[in-house]
Motif scaffolding. Structure first.
Motif: not given
Length: 331
Positions: A280-287, A318-326
């Protein structure tokens, strides 16, 4: 957009092979594309199929010279040969079934077929609608309503004439089809055909698969010679890498997002929500932690920016969200 039709010299042989269930995958795709090109092609096939069915009865009593009839048929149905020879895209062996079929067609309708394609003949105006960067709603000539997702297109005749309502599409679209039992609504998507009378459903096509999800009514999905029927809360998937249609029950309503702007999660595993967020957001999310993959989520995200949704997921699980570049990593 007005498109002038040209007679395909191979189409009669391809149609015969299809009616005999002997067409290859490539040939069936070529036939489906030809049918999707115009309503006149669809009407031609319907007449051809009728003549073929009736001709099988006549074949039992015919004593006609097949070779001579074949040559007469070719002369009457083809346009005059040009002086420069035309080299076909691929060679096909001429086996007796084609000559027999041509003979039968000649006996019942060669004159009509010749007139149909050799007379001055142009296709009906075609309308092409593209959504671009935003979703778009369009109303078809029969009153059916189509919602196109982003980067999607649909094409259809200015008027639905003949015995079907034929459209072609790319991308993703939701159809609310106006009921008409006398004129089925047919959608062509690559080698998949969707046929309905009056119902609502979603069709999604990308480089990996074609997927049809039914919301109301009954939908018939065909791929090659395989056919499945779907009722509400069912879907059919045609993977590009596999030959078979897969029929399943739907597990969520994420396909509605581009119409409702809502993501409704009811016990949805995190990996599935991440999958749809990336789309939907054209994102690059990984677990980043495998233990998080199947954590269930029970929330509704109503027309919210991606960062807001990620913040809510972080608080809920209760998890963390980290941004590494895109790339966005959930840990």
């Amino acid at each position: 957009m007005k498109k002038e039709l040209n007679y395909n010299h191979n189409i009669d042989e391809l149609l015969v092979k299809s009616l005999l269930d002997e067409a290859t995958v490539a040939e069936q795709i070529e036939i489906n594309q030809w049918l999707a090109d115009s309503e006149d092609n669809q009407r031609y096939f319907e007449h051809f199929e009728l003549i073929w069915t009736q001709s099988k009865q006549l074949a039992l009593h015919s004593q006609i010279d097949e070779e001579a009839a074949w040559q007469r048929f070719r002369k009457r149905t083809r346009q005059p040969e040009e002086e420069t020879p035309v080299i076909p895209l691929y060679q096909k062996p001429a086996f007796p079934l084609f000559r027999v079929a041509a003979t039968l067609v000649f006996l019942l309708g060669a004159a009509w077929l010749a007139y149909f394609y050799t007379a001055q003949f142009t296709g009906k105006d075609q309308i092409v609608v593209a959504s671009g960067a935003e979703t778009l709603t369009d109303t078809l000539p029969d009153g059916s309503v189509v919602v196109l997702n982003k980067k999607s297109t649909i094409s259809y005749p200015r008027d639905f004439r003949g015995n079907t309502r034929q459209v072609a599409m790319t991308g993703e679209a939701f159809f609310q089809v106006e009921p008409d039992k006398s004129k089925p609504f047919i959608i062509s998507v690559n080698d998949v055909t969707v046929k309905v009378v009056g119902t609502s459903f979603n069709v999604k096509d990308n480089d990996k698969k074609t997927e049809v999800i039914v919301e109301t009514g009954l939908v018939e999905v065909t791929r090659k010679h395989e056919k499945v029927r779907l009722v509400p809360k069912q879907k059919a998937t045609a993977l590009k890498s596999e030959p078979d249609l897969v029929k399943q029950n739907t597990e969520d309503d994420f396909y509605k997002y581009y119409r409702t702007q809502k993501l409704v999660c009811e016990g949805t595993p995190l990996w599935r929500l991440v999958e749809i967020l990336n789309e939907v957001y054209d994102a690059d999310i990984v677990i980043g932690n495998e233990k998080l993959r199947d954590l269930p989520i029970n929330s509704t995200y109503d027309h919210q920016p991606l960062n807001n949704i990620l913040d809510l997921i972080s608080e809920t699980l209760t998890l963390k969200v980290e941004h590494q570049g895109q790339q966005i990593i959930l840990k």
